[in-house]
Design a protein around this motif. Sequence first.
Motif, PDB file in Angstrom:
ATOM      1  N   HIS A  82      -6.877  -2.410   6.030  1.00  0.00           N
ATOM      2  CA  HIS A  82      -6.339  -2.449   4.332  1.00  0.00           C
ATOM      3  C   HIS A  82      -7.620  -2.178   2.984  1.00  0.00           C
ATOM      4  O   HIS A  82      -7.196  -2.893   2.244  1.00  0.00           O
ATOM      5  CB  HIS A  82      -5.363  -2.840   3.496  1.00  0.00           C
ATOM      6  CG  HIS A  82      -4.079  -2.437   4.642  1.00  0.00           C
ATOM      7  ND1 HIS A  82      -3.088  -1.042   4.785  1.00  0.00           N
ATOM      8  CD2 HIS A  82      -3.693  -3.323   5.865  1.00  0.00           C
ATOM      9  CE1 HIS A  82      -2.599  -1.364   5.948  1.00  0.00           C
ATOM     10  NE2 HIS A  82      -2.649  -2.213   6.564  1.00  0.00           N
ATOM     11  N   ARG A  83      -8.798  -2.213   3.426  1.00  0.00           N
ATOM     12  CA  ARG A  83     -10.181  -2.676   2.763  1.00  0.00           C
ATOM     13  C   ARG A  83     -10.248  -1.602   1.735  1.00  0.00           C
ATOM     14  O   ARG A  83     -10.954  -2.091   0.864  1.00  0.00           O
ATOM     15  CB  ARG A  83     -11.651  -2.654   3.657  1.00  0.00           C
ATOM     16  CG  ARG A  83     -11.670  -1.253   4.257  1.00  0.00           C
ATOM     17  CD  ARG A  83     -13.149  -1.333   5.232  1.00  0.00           C
ATOM     18  NE  ARG A  83     -12.765  -0.115   6.137  1.00  0.00           N
ATOM     19  CZ  ARG A  83     -12.556   0.280   7.312  1.00  0.00           C
ATOM     20  NH1 ARG A  83     -11.659  -0.710   7.997  1.00  0.00           N
ATOM     21  NH2 ARG A  83     -12.682   1.243   7.559  1.00  0.00           N
ATOM     22  N   ARG A  84      -9.416  -0.669   2.148  1.00  0.00           N
ATOM     23  CA  ARG A  84     -10.110   0.720   0.392  1.00  0.00           C
ATOM     24  C   ARG A  84      -8.907  -0.329  -0.639  1.00  0.00           C
ATOM     25  O   ARG A  84      -9.342   0.555  -1.728  1.00  0.00           O
ATOM     26  CB  ARG A  84      -9.129   1.871   0.977  1.00  0.00           C
ATOM     27  CG  ARG A  84      -8.004   2.311   1.539  1.00  0.00           C
ATOM     28  CD  ARG A  84      -8.179   3.408   2.168  1.00  0.00           C
ATOM     29  NE  ARG A  84      -7.298   4.179   0.770  1.00  0.00           N
ATOM     30  CZ  ARG A  84      -7.182   5.546   0.535  1.00  0.00           C
ATOM     31  NH1 ARG A  84      -6.814   5.916   1.956  1.00  0.00           N
ATOM     32  NH2 ARG A  84      -6.933   6.375  -0.602  1.00  0.00           N
TER      33      ARG A  84
ATOM     34  N   GLY B  87      -4.473  -4.652  -5.314  1.00  0.00           N
ATOM     35  CA  GLY B  87      -6.025  -4.592  -5.772  1.00  0.00           C
ATOM     36  C   GLY B  87      -7.321  -5.137  -5.992  1.00  0.00           C
ATOM     37  O   GLY B  87      -8.046  -5.327  -5.400  1.00  0.00           O
TER      38      GLY B  87
ATOM     39  N   ARG C 206       0.590  -1.076   0.062  1.00  0.00           N
ATOM     40  CA  ARG C 206      -0.135  -0.133  -0.216  1.00  0.00           C
ATOM     41  C   ARG C 206       0.733   1.378  -0.278  1.00  0.00           C
ATOM     42  O   ARG C 206       0.712   2.054  -0.378  1.00  0.00           O
ATOM     43  CB  ARG C 206      -1.236  -0.070   1.158  1.00  0.00           C
ATOM     44  CG  ARG C 206      -1.961   1.177   1.362  1.00  0.00           C
ATOM     45  CD  ARG C 206      -2.916   1.236   2.579  1.00  0.00           C
ATOM     46  NE  ARG C 206      -3.616   2.183   3.107  1.00  0.00           N
ATOM     47  CZ  ARG C 206      -4.974   2.328   3.192  1.00  0.00           C
ATOM     48  NH1 ARG C 206      -4.817   1.086   4.087  1.00  0.00           N
ATOM     49  NH2 ARG C 206      -5.773   3.426   3.112  1.00  0.00           N
TER      50      ARG C 206
ATOM     51  N   GLU D 153       0.915   3.397  -3.200  1.00  0.00           N
ATOM     52  CA  GLU D 153       0.227   5.391  -2.884  1.00  0.00           C
ATOM     53  C   GLU D 153       1.612   6.552  -3.440  1.00  0.00           C
ATOM     54  O   GLU D 153       0.968   7.486  -4.180  1.00  0.00           O
ATOM     55  CB  GLU D 153       0.039   5.092  -1.649  1.00  0.00           C
ATOM     56  CG  GLU D 153      -1.227   4.159  -1.355  1.00  0.00           C
ATOM     57  CD  GLU D 153      -1.759   4.428  -0.215  1.00  0.00           C
ATOM     58  OE1 GLU D 153      -0.774   5.352   0.452  1.00  0.00           O
ATOM     59  OE2 GLU D 153      -3.011   4.128   0.005  1.00  0.00           O
TER      60      GLU D 153
ATOM     61  N   ASN E 141      -9.231  -1.479  -5.566  1.00  0.00           N
ATOM     62  CA  ASN E 141      -9.504  -0.984  -6.118  1.00  0.00           C
ATOM     63  C   ASN E 141      -8.102  -0.603  -7.679  1.00  0.00           C
ATOM     64  O   ASN E 141      -7.300  -0.997  -6.988  1.00  0.00           O
ATOM     65  CB  ASN E 141      -8.581   0.017  -4.703  1.00  0.00           C
ATOM     66  CG  ASN E 141      -8.605   1.530  -5.426  1.00  0.00           C
ATOM     67  OD1 ASN E 141      -7.954   1.894  -6.141  1.00  0.00           O
ATOM     68  ND2 ASN E 141      -8.635   2.348  -4.247  1.00  0.00           N
TER      69      ASN E 141
END
Length: 475
Positions: free
Chosen positions: A341-343, A354, A293, A297, A347
């Motif tokens: 970390h569900r987002r 994701g 993540r 990002e 995604n």
Amino acid sequence: MTWSVVQDIAANTIVAVAFFCFIVVFLRNMIGLAQLLIAAWVFATRIEPSEGARELWQRYADLALPITMIAPAYNEELSIVESVKALLALEYPEHEVIVVNDGSKDDTMGRLIAAFDMYPCERTQVAQLQQTQIRQTYASRRFPNLLVVDKENGRKADAANAGLGFARTPLVCVIDADSIIEPDGLLRAAEPFMHDNGRLVAVGGAIRVANGCTVKGGSLQKIDVAKALVPRFQVVEYLRAFLTARVANAQTGTLMLISGAFGLFRRSTLVEIGGYRHDTVGEDLELVVHLHRHLREQKRDYRFAFIPDIVCWTEAPAALKGLDNQRARWQQGSLETLVRHRRMMFNPRYGRIGLLAMPHILLEDVLGPPAELLGYLVLPAAALLGLLDPMMAVAFFFVSIVFGTGLSVGTLALEEQQLRRTPSARSLIRIGWAALLENFGYRQINLWYRIQGVRRFLKKDGTWAAVPRLGFGAD
């Protein structure tokens, strides 16, 4: 609402649940088959024959980056001396061993002091990442590259962070204190970093079950298979996890787990994210997901590697008592990581992580265990009630049991063809029998343990359930 309407709703619900269970189990096994085929292809086309330890040393002794070995230890008096001896004896040009005694209640600290002639010393942390108090640091009069950190109990993640704070080398290797790496394992793990352009973040290796093996002086003297069935079942599980799943995931860029028993990391990247999280019981999974993540990002180019030739031997639970705590903790840790970390789930910002890796964890660790366990009850019941074609129940049995057995046997064949760590034909037969028998009782018991992990997650139970240890060499 009439009684007939209620009956229709109940019947339709049972049928829907039955189809859901079948689809989930079918998908899990199809993914397992795909991983086995990818792993077989990787072994056949991408992994070259391993160089011997002597050739590795001659080639890389002058290029190897210094490494700090971090071994968190809690109540490890039965195996701590053997483990530290093995770490000190690793064939590597420059490495330091930091053992972090995480407030053990047994004689772990006393055995370390006696065995390695430790004395109190002053050592300043480069980064303070742990949350608990450091009591004292100890140096060894016999081994200048050994440091023992005695601290208050804060669990494994906190202990690993404490060791990380004392490390000064570019690479750090976090290893369980009850594990033994093969002598050339550290050099094999460091090799990819020597050819790297800065993208490589971590390297994982295969974990094997040490139960039944002979360990003397901190080294593995003889590889064997435990007489007890529970450790043998775990041999099959570990082969599936490391020789198929991890190899395939590394090849497809979806490696989400580097085992807490052994992993080599770039220290600076771990410090960037603050090290391991303290508020989870699944710190190894959470760490790798967090790294994915963070790096996604920041839009950084990176990669994780897995090398099956690196073998770390660990003591597995010798009986069901202890295995229950371990599997429930693994399940709870997976759920904690998914929620945190569900987002990332589905995604596209996180790429294949994701869109593929996170949904696979959802299927494997959230939907899979209850669906399979429920399927053993619902599908036969639905067939007996005439709500489903009996062949549907037969197909579920085939997919969950027969097909699962085939995947285990296929993995065992892959191991024998490529790595050949099984010492004899007799041992191979014993593991083969375990691959057949594990699906009749052991697998279902494990599903129940994982359901207990779901229950602990829902209750937000953060206690650490310890696994009883017998020590190396016990069977």
